[in-house]
Scaffold this motif. Structure first.
Motif, PDB file in Angstrom:
ATOM      1  N   ILE A 108       0.842  -1.196   0.000  1.00  0.00           N
ATOM      2  CA  ILE A 108       0.000   0.000   0.000  1.00  0.00           C
ATOM      3  C   ILE A 108       0.872   1.240   0.000  1.00  0.00           C
ATOM      4  O   ILE A 108       0.654   2.155  -0.776  1.00  0.00           O
ATOM      5  N   THR A 109       1.887   1.270   0.873  1.00  0.00           N
ATOM      6  CA  THR A 109       2.808   2.395   0.826  1.00  0.00           C
ATOM      7  C   THR A 109       4.127   1.972   1.466  1.00  0.00           C
ATOM      8  O   THR A 109       4.211   0.905   2.061  1.00  0.00           O
ATOM      9  N   ILE A 110       5.151   2.804   1.303  1.00  0.00           N
ATOM     10  CA  ILE A 110       6.417   2.519   1.953  1.00  0.00           C
ATOM     11  C   ILE A 110       6.816   3.731   2.773  1.00  0.00           C
ATOM     12  O   ILE A 110       6.331   4.841   2.531  1.00  0.00           O
ATOM     13  N   SER A 111       7.637   3.508   3.770  1.00  0.00           N
ATOM     14  CA  SER A 111       8.203   4.619   4.504  1.00  0.00           C
ATOM     15  C   SER A 111       9.707   4.431   4.469  1.00  0.00           C
ATOM     16  O   SER A 111      10.254   3.581   5.157  1.00  0.00           O
ATOM     17  N   LYS A 112      10.378   5.225   3.612  1.00  0.00           N
ATOM     18  CA  LYS A 112      11.823   5.041   3.474  1.00  0.00           C
ATOM     19  C   LYS A 112      12.551   5.473   4.740  1.00  0.00           C
ATOM     20  O   LYS A 112      13.546   4.879   5.120  1.00  0.00           O
ATOM     21  N   GLU A 113      12.029   6.518   5.412  1.00  0.00           N
ATOM     22  CA  GLU A 113      12.773   7.002   6.573  1.00  0.00           C
ATOM     23  C   GLU A 113      12.729   5.981   7.711  1.00  0.00           C
ATOM     24  O   GLU A 113      13.676   5.851   8.460  1.00  0.00           O
ATOM     25  N   HIS A 114      11.624   5.228   7.838  1.00  0.00           N
ATOM     26  CA  HIS A 114      11.566   4.196   8.875  1.00  0.00           C
ATOM     27  C   HIS A 114      11.919   2.827   8.339  1.00  0.00           C
ATOM     28  O   HIS A 114      11.881   1.856   9.069  1.00  0.00           O
ATOM     29  N   LYS A 115      12.198   2.733   7.043  1.00  0.00           N
ATOM     30  CA  LYS A 115      12.542   1.466   6.382  1.00  0.00           C
ATOM     31  C   LYS A 115      11.444   0.411   6.581  1.00  0.00           C
ATOM     32  O   LYS A 115      11.668  -0.660   7.116  1.00  0.00           O
ATOM     33  N   ILE A 116      10.238   0.792   6.164  1.00  0.00           N
ATOM     34  CA  ILE A 116       9.098  -0.097   6.345  1.00  0.00           C
ATOM     35  C   ILE A 116       8.272  -0.177   5.067  1.00  0.00           C
ATOM     36  O   ILE A 116       8.099   0.817   4.367  1.00  0.00           O
ATOM     37  N   LEU A 117       7.825  -1.393   4.770  1.00  0.00           N
ATOM     38  CA  LEU A 117       6.855  -1.600   3.697  1.00  0.00           C
ATOM     39  C   LEU A 117       5.522  -1.897   4.362  1.00  0.00           C
ATOM     40  O   LEU A 117       5.451  -2.761   5.231  1.00  0.00           O
TER      41      LEU A 117
END
Lengths: 119, 135
Positions: B72-81
């Motif tokens: 659905i989305t990614i968070s590069k700063e927290h390194k999460i998919l």
């Protein structure tokens, strides 16, 4: 039976497999409860369905140039369908299309602000 | 450890196998009558080991391409998919599945596998105040 006959029959089999996949995923669109599950169901038609129809057409009319075209078509189709479903899912989540109650874990909900009434 | 070109080919075959089996499971689930449904959907935050932009793009597209899982989305700063899964018994099972795919993909994409570590604890993510980028 010549090699061309066998390739013809195999091609037909692949095309019908593709059609069946697309029809079943259309049933999934009606049956599944929310946007994300539906996007998953449509993934089967956009991926395997289209790929196997292209493969079937290739087998029925094989040539070197067609092989190159089929590979390009399949890769482009897979990439765009993946990007498309991600964009739809993200847009849905941002527009408060909440997952169906059957969804038992939702860790993305932690990043949401409180939803105040129908927006 | 196999050399790089063989790792790429091995990954392609492994992914083709995963692709076909997941297509079959999702198709079977659609055809199954509703009262015998095995569906257990969930949205799970999966810690990821990807670093560069191309790795992020590849892993999220590959996840979405296998029916039954959807980024659905990614968070590069927290390194999460953030991954939506269709058949999730518990959190760990989906996380293990996604991380196995990512490990294999990174070994195929990188000439030397390098660092495959992931954040072990989930960060506390707060919603941004105004329409920020990571909304």
């Amino acid at each position: 039976m010549t090699l061309a006959d066998i390739a013809d029959i195999l091609g037909l089999v692949f095309i019908f497999l593709g059609i069946a996949t697309i029809i079943i995923s259309a049933i999934g669109l009606f049956k599944l409860p929310d946007l994300y599950l539906r996007a998953s169901a449509v993934g089967t038609s956009a991926g395997l369905g289209v790929a196997s129809i292209v493969l079937g057409a290739l087998l029925m009319d094989f040539s070197g140039l067609n092989l190159v075209k089929a590979i390009i078509a399949i890769i482009a189709q897979l990439l765009t369908s993946a990007v498309g479903s991600m964009a739809i899912a993200r847009a849905g989540y941002l527009n408060n299309a909440l997952p169906a109650p059957i969804t038992h874990i939702d860790e993305l909900a932690l990043t949401r602000r409180e939803v105040s009434g129908g927006r | 450890m196999m050399s790089w070109p063989f790792r790429i080919i091995g990954f392609l075959f492994w992914y083709a196998k995963e692709f076909i089996t997941s297509n079959v499971t999702v198709t079977a689930e659609v055809l199954r009558p509703r009262r015998r449904a095995k569906m257990r959907p969930a949205i799970v935050a999966v810690p990821a080991a990807s670093r560069s932009d191309s790795e992020w793009t590849m892993i999220s597209s590959l996840i979405t391409l296998t029916p039954g899982t959807l980024t659905i989305t990614i968070s590069k700063e927290h390194k999460i998919l953030y991954v939506h899964g269709m058949f999730v018994e518990n959190r760990g099972q989906l996380v293990a599945e996604i991380q196995e795919m990512e490990d294999r993909m990174l070994r195929a994409m990188r000439r030397a596998p390098g660092d495959l570590t992931r954040p072990t604890e989930l960060p506390v993510v707060r919603p941004m105040d105004e329409a920020g980028e990571s909304r």
